[in-house]
Motif scaffolding. Sequence first.
Motif, PDB file in Angstrom:
ATOM      1  N   SER A  62       0.822  -1.224   0.000  1.00  0.00           N
ATOM      2  CA  SER A  62       0.000   0.000   0.000  1.00  0.00           C
ATOM      3  C   SER A  62       0.847   1.261   0.000  1.00  0.00           C
ATOM      4  O   SER A  62       0.452   2.266  -0.585  1.00  0.00           O
ATOM      5  CB  SER A  62      -0.930   0.003   1.210  1.00  0.00           C
TER       6      SER A  62
ATOM      7  N   GLY B 198      -0.747   4.592   0.560  1.00  0.00           N
ATOM      8  CA  GLY B 198      -1.436   5.304  -0.510  1.00  0.00           C
ATOM      9  C   GLY B 198      -0.539   6.234  -1.295  1.00  0.00           C
ATOM     10  O   GLY B 198      -1.017   7.073  -2.055  1.00  0.00           O
TER      11      GLY B 198
ATOM     12  N   GLU C  30      -8.799  -8.770  -5.453  1.00  0.00           N
ATOM     13  CA  GLU C  30      -9.887  -7.974  -4.879  1.00  0.00           C
ATOM     14  C   GLU C  30     -10.441  -8.639  -3.622  1.00  0.00           C
ATOM     15  O   GLU C  30     -10.713  -7.977  -2.625  1.00  0.00           O
ATOM     16  CB  GLU C  30     -10.997  -7.762  -5.913  1.00  0.00           C
TER      17      GLU C  30
ATOM     18  N   ALA D  77      -8.597   0.936   2.678  1.00  0.00           N
ATOM     19  CA  ALA D  77      -9.538   1.566   1.739  1.00  0.00           C
ATOM     20  C   ALA D  77      -9.120   3.011   1.474  1.00  0.00           C
ATOM     21  O   ALA D  77      -9.156   3.486   0.338  1.00  0.00           O
ATOM     22  CB  ALA D  77     -10.959   1.500   2.282  1.00  0.00           C
ATOM     23  N   ALA D  78      -8.683   3.704   2.530  1.00  0.00           N
ATOM     24  CA  ALA D  78      -8.205   5.083   2.367  1.00  0.00           C
ATOM     25  C   ALA D  78      -6.935   5.114   1.529  1.00  0.00           C
ATOM     26  O   ALA D  78      -6.777   5.993   0.671  1.00  0.00           O
ATOM     27  CB  ALA D  78      -7.956   5.728   3.734  1.00  0.00           C
ATOM     28  N   TYR D  79      -6.029   4.166   1.755  1.00  0.00           N
ATOM     29  CA  TYR D  79      -4.789   4.132   0.982  1.00  0.00           C
ATOM     30  C   TYR D  79      -5.087   3.948  -0.501  1.00  0.00           C
ATOM     31  O   TYR D  79      -4.476   4.592  -1.350  1.00  0.00           O
ATOM     32  CB  TYR D  79      -3.877   2.992   1.449  1.00  0.00           C
ATOM     33  N   ARG D  80      -6.023   3.059  -0.817  1.00  0.00           N
ATOM     34  CA  ARG D  80      -6.364   2.805  -2.218  1.00  0.00           C
ATOM     35  C   ARG D  80      -6.945   4.058  -2.884  1.00  0.00           C
ATOM     36  O   ARG D  80      -6.673   4.334  -4.043  1.00  0.00           O
ATOM     37  CB  ARG D  80      -7.350   1.657  -2.310  1.00  0.00           C
ATOM     38  N   GLN D  81      -7.735   4.811  -2.131  1.00  0.00           N
ATOM     39  CA  GLN D  81      -8.351   6.026  -2.689  1.00  0.00           C
ATOM     40  C   GLN D  81      -7.322   7.126  -2.954  1.00  0.00           C
ATOM     41  O   GLN D  81      -7.546   7.979  -3.796  1.00  0.00           O
ATOM     42  CB  GLN D  81      -9.435   6.550  -1.758  1.00  0.00           C
ATOM     43  N   ARG D  82      -6.207   7.107  -2.234  1.00  0.00           N
ATOM     44  CA  ARG D  82      -5.189   8.159  -2.373  1.00  0.00           C
ATOM     45  C   ARG D  82      -4.317   8.017  -3.607  1.00  0.00           C
ATOM     46  O   ARG D  82      -3.556   8.918  -3.922  1.00  0.00           O
ATOM     47  CB  ARG D  82      -4.255   8.149  -1.166  1.00  0.00           C
ATOM     48  N   THR D  83      -4.342   6.871  -4.258  1.00  0.00           N
ATOM     49  CA  THR D  83      -3.394   6.630  -5.345  1.00  0.00           C
ATOM     50  C   THR D  83      -4.100   6.089  -6.584  1.00  0.00           C
ATOM     51  O   THR D  83      -5.174   5.497  -6.478  1.00  0.00           O
ATOM     52  CB  THR D  83      -2.286   5.655  -4.904  1.00  0.00           C
ATOM     53  N   ASP D  84      -3.489   6.314  -7.721  1.00  0.00           N
ATOM     54  CA  ASP D  84      -4.010   5.777  -8.979  1.00  0.00           C
ATOM     55  C   ASP D  84      -3.405   4.410  -9.306  1.00  0.00           C
ATOM     56  O   ASP D  84      -3.882   3.730 -10.204  1.00  0.00           O
ATOM     57  CB  ASP D  84      -3.704   6.745 -10.135  1.00  0.00           C
TER      58      ASP D  84
ATOM     59  N   GLU E  57      -2.232   0.434  -8.861  1.00  0.00           N
ATOM     60  CA  GLU E  57      -2.786  -0.787  -8.288  1.00  0.00           C
ATOM     61  C   GLU E  57      -1.926  -1.197  -7.102  1.00  0.00           C
ATOM     62  O   GLU E  57      -0.682  -1.175  -7.188  1.00  0.00           O
ATOM     63  CB  GLU E  57      -2.769  -1.895  -9.346  1.00  0.00           C
TER      64      GLU E  57
END
Length: 168
Positions: free
Chosen positions: A94, A97, A136, A150-157, A159
Amino acid sequence: MTTPFPQRQWGSPESPPARLANRFAGTRIGSKVIRALTPLDRRVLERTDARYTVLGPIGAPVILLTTTGRRSGQQRTQPLLCVHDGATLYVIGSNFGGAHHPAWTANLLADPNAIVSIAGKRIPVTAARVEGAAAESIFERFVEITGAYAAYRQRTDRELRIFALTRV
């Protein structure tokens, strides 16, 4: 049959400190604090054979993953949360993020042989990248451990790379 990995979870994920820590970890400030604590956490985990963490008894499964640096050839050790699935451990890159993949993920892509320290044991492992629907499904299990993922995934484009670790 493959031998399951030992389990080590210090504390309860349902405790008030754990719930607070999980919410804090998902914030940008929380990510910076945890990143700053990582070198100290690595030393504590190394000295206690991955039994205890600076984060305290938050009920999160923490391991030490030692990879071989793809450029330096030197051993690199990183404390990580994992998803424990009997004979398989899953780890996620991660990087809180951040825009770039953590170096340990590139190390595993270059050389999938590594060592996991967990519950006082050092175990040689081989890493395999998990992709697609399987990734997933595993990602959702990381979110169950802490919503910070979930926050980390939202911070980056990018994968978030997920790896399955199995005994050699």
